[in-house]
Design a protein around this motif. Sequence first.
Motif, PDB file in Angstrom:
ATOM      1  N   SER A 141      37.999  39.785  43.280  1.00  0.00           N
ATOM      2  CA  SER A 141      37.992  40.603  42.061  1.00  0.00           C
ATOM      3  C   SER A 141      39.404  40.893  41.567  1.00  0.00           C
ATOM      4  O   SER A 141      39.658  40.902  40.359  1.00  0.00           O
ATOM      5  N   HIS A 142      40.324  41.119  42.497  1.00  0.00           N
ATOM      6  CA  HIS A 142      41.714  41.369  42.100  1.00  0.00           C
ATOM      7  C   HIS A 142      42.373  40.097  41.568  1.00  0.00           C
ATOM      8  O   HIS A 142      43.199  40.150  40.656  1.00  0.00           O
ATOM      9  N   LEU A 143      42.004  38.956  42.147  1.00  0.00           N
ATOM     10  CA  LEU A 143      42.513  37.678  41.638  1.00  0.00           C
ATOM     11  C   LEU A 143      42.031  37.460  40.205  1.00  0.00           C
ATOM     12  O   LEU A 143      42.817  37.103  39.319  1.00  0.00           O
ATOM     13  N   GLU A 144      40.743  37.696  39.965  1.00  0.00           N
ATOM     14  CA  GLU A 144      40.191  37.504  38.627  1.00  0.00           C
ATOM     15  C   GLU A 144      40.839  38.456  37.623  1.00  0.00           C
ATOM     16  O   GLU A 144      41.092  38.082  36.477  1.00  0.00           O
ATOM     17  N   GLU A 145      41.100  39.676  38.048  1.00  0.00           N
ATOM     18  CA  GLU A 145      41.763  40.632  37.162  1.00  0.00           C
ATOM     19  C   GLU A 145      43.154  40.137  36.769  1.00  0.00           C
ATOM     20  O   GLU A 145      43.587  40.301  35.630  1.00  0.00           O
ATOM     21  N   SER A 146      43.843  39.504  37.715  1.00  0.00           N
ATOM     22  CA  SER A 146      45.171  38.961  37.431  1.00  0.00           C
ATOM     23  C   SER A 146      45.088  37.860  36.376  1.00  0.00           C
ATOM     24  O   SER A 146      45.928  37.781  35.468  1.00  0.00           O
ATOM     25  N   PHE A 147      44.056  37.011  36.466  1.00  0.00           N
ATOM     26  CA  PHE A 147      43.879  35.971  35.458  1.00  0.00           C
ATOM     27  C   PHE A 147      43.553  36.566  34.091  1.00  0.00           C
ATOM     28  O   PHE A 147      43.989  36.060  33.060  1.00  0.00           O
ATOM     29  N   ARG A 148      42.781  37.653  34.085  1.00  0.00           N
ATOM     30  CA  ARG A 148      42.491  38.311  32.803  1.00  0.00           C
ATOM     31  C   ARG A 148      43.767  38.899  32.194  1.00  0.00           C
ATOM     32  O   ARG A 148      43.964  38.851  30.969  1.00  0.00           O
ATOM     33  N   LEU A 149      44.633  39.425  33.049  1.00  0.00           N
ATOM     34  CA  LEU A 149      45.922  39.929  32.565  1.00  0.00           C
ATOM     35  C   LEU A 149      46.764  38.787  31.996  1.00  0.00           C
ATOM     36  O   LEU A 149      47.421  38.940  30.960  1.00  0.00           O
ATOM     37  N   PHE A 150      46.732  37.632  32.678  1.00  0.00           N
ATOM     38  CA  PHE A 150      47.452  36.463  32.171  1.00  0.00           C
ATOM     39  C   PHE A 150      46.923  36.067  30.799  1.00  0.00           C
ATOM     40  O   PHE A 150      47.697  35.810  29.865  1.00  0.00           O
ATOM     41  N   ALA A 151      45.605  36.027  30.648  1.00  0.00           N
ATOM     42  CA  ALA A 151      45.008  35.687  29.362  1.00  0.00           C
ATOM     43  C   ALA A 151      45.425  36.693  28.292  1.00  0.00           C
ATOM     44  O   ALA A 151      45.613  36.341  27.120  1.00  0.00           O
ATOM     45  N   GLY A 152      45.598  37.946  28.705  1.00  0.00           N
ATOM     46  CA  GLY A 152      46.013  38.984  27.767  1.00  0.00           C
ATOM     47  C   GLY A 152      47.467  38.884  27.345  1.00  0.00           C
ATOM     48  O   GLY A 152      47.898  39.584  26.429  1.00  0.00           O
ATOM     49  N   GLN A 153      48.227  38.012  28.021  1.00  0.00           N
ATOM     50  CA  GLN A 153      49.641  37.816  27.681  1.00  0.00           C
ATOM     51  C   GLN A 153      49.819  36.888  26.472  1.00  0.00           C
ATOM     52  O   GLN A 153      50.940  36.697  26.001  1.00  0.00           O
ATOM     53  N   LEU A 154      48.728  36.287  26.008  1.00  0.00           N
ATOM     54  CA  LEU A 154      48.805  35.384  24.860  1.00  0.00           C
ATOM     55  C   LEU A 154      49.463  36.067  23.666  1.00  0.00           C
ATOM     56  O   LEU A 154      49.247  37.249  23.411  1.00  0.00           O
ATOM     57  N   LYS A 155      50.244  35.296  22.919  1.00  0.00           N
ATOM     58  CA  LYS A 155      50.808  35.816  21.668  1.00  0.00           C
ATOM     59  C   LYS A 155      49.678  36.080  20.674  1.00  0.00           C
ATOM     60  O   LYS A 155      48.558  35.579  20.836  1.00  0.00           O
ATOM     61  N   ALA A 156      49.978  36.832  19.651  1.00  0.00           N
ATOM     62  CA  ALA A 156      48.961  37.320  18.716  1.00  0.00           C
ATOM     63  C   ALA A 156      48.064  36.214  18.171  1.00  0.00           C
ATOM     64  O   ALA A 156      46.847  36.367  18.074  1.00  0.00           O
ATOM     65  N   GLU A 157      48.642  35.083  17.810  1.00  0.00           N
ATOM     66  CA  GLU A 157      47.863  33.975  17.251  1.00  0.00           C
ATOM     67  C   GLU A 157      47.575  32.904  18.300  1.00  0.00           C
ATOM     68  O   GLU A 157      47.256  31.764  17.964  1.00  0.00           O
ATOM     69  N   GLY A 158      47.696  33.269  19.575  1.00  0.00           N
ATOM     70  CA  GLY A 158      47.548  32.294  20.642  1.00  0.00           C
ATOM     71  C   GLY A 158      46.121  31.817  20.845  1.00  0.00           C
ATOM     72  O   GLY A 158      45.161  32.448  20.407  1.00  0.00           O
TER      73      GLY A 158
END
Length: 451
Positions: free
Chosen positions: A201-218
């Motif tokens: 679950s913590h690994l998956e949360e880290s990937f969600r955080l990575f996805a959230g790092q996308l630039k605005a139009e990413g």
Amino acid sequence: MELSKINRVFFVGIGGIGMSALARYFAKRGQVVCGYDKTRTKLTETLEQEGILITYLDEASSLPCAFLDNHDDTLVVYTPAIPKDSKILNHFINKSFALKKRSEVLGIISKGMFCIAVAGTHGKTTTSSIVAHILKDTGYDCTAFLGGITSNYNSNVLFGKNNVVVVEADEYDRSFLTLHPDVAVVTSMDADHLDIYGDKSHLEESFRLFAGQLKAEGVLYAHEGLPLDKSISYAASSTATAKAENLRVEGSKFVFDYTDGTQSIKDISLMLPGKHNVENTTVAIAIALQLGIDANKVKQAVANFKGVKRRFEYIVNNGNQIYIDDYAHHPEELRACFDAVRQLYPDKKLTVIFQPHLFTRTRDFADEFAKVLSTADELMLLEIYPARELPLEGINAQFLLDKITLADKKICGKDFVVQHVKDTKPELILTVGAGDIDTIIEPLKNTLNNA
């Protein structure tokens, strides 16, 4: 720290595949580059031939004079795999040098560039390499930092003249959270690195955080089935958005069609075997088409992609014997590799030589490893490669072997493996693992070629 103000760079752990790519990048820029690693390898020898000074003695006294005292124009890059009691690392800490993790430096370099970042617990090296190759081969161009040596370019770093950078985004130690990509890919989110994350679950949360790092139009691409919102799905599946269809084997190549509902490409030929590599290629094609690259050029680029060293790499294929080497070190990677071998050679006896990587990974996934390894016809199991870890009581090759149901199984050393192959001449050999199993590749190759 600004790139333009860096004149000297020292790499603590320069022999790592990601670290060596950065070392080559700074050397190409004209900076003074030096480094330390525990052992001399083919990769460090290549770096030395390229003019990079490397010490293999973990003592501050072994450092070049330019790195004995701190300077404002000096950067020290280190990998978390380096032990905290490293004398060289502590020299730089005590002297207050500017220290950055590899991932932080990637973040600095990619800042202000159009960044394509590929993440995943497996598949990221091949996928990022295919993306970079398509951009290079079609003339679109890019700079790229890769986690493997690409066979087309014989390097893990590519230099481009435009503002596009392709990076392999590493989830270990949450390193990928230093990146802010324009295009992101997540290939997989299987449980791994539980010594860092504790549970899936913590690994998956880290990937969600990575996805959230996308630039605005990413734009985010994720393998179908992954729990990531606002992503474009890809897979060899009829329900994905970007999909591979009509998948078949023709000779030693996999052939498929691509469609995303807007564009289609028929009869794409891929040298890399396996459904997983077709899917890796599918998302690379989707990115290339998104960038406006001509579909025919994309198809041609895919056809001449030769792969990555130690990713389903043919070492011997002489008609009588086939020897393939692969970096697989997670149960899912092993399963994908075995499936690809069986699809290509369904009637041949499969001899597997496997070196487990890390005590914690072996402990955490012992049952999964045992299930996959039990599907081989013959298994030679090497002792666990410890990498950065200290031994764990009761966790060893015998612990894993006892769980494997295959009858023809044994624990052995590297010398025995080479002699056994010489004596028995197996028709289909697969070496797998991420440790130092690569040191037996040449001996096995010579043994088979001289048989």
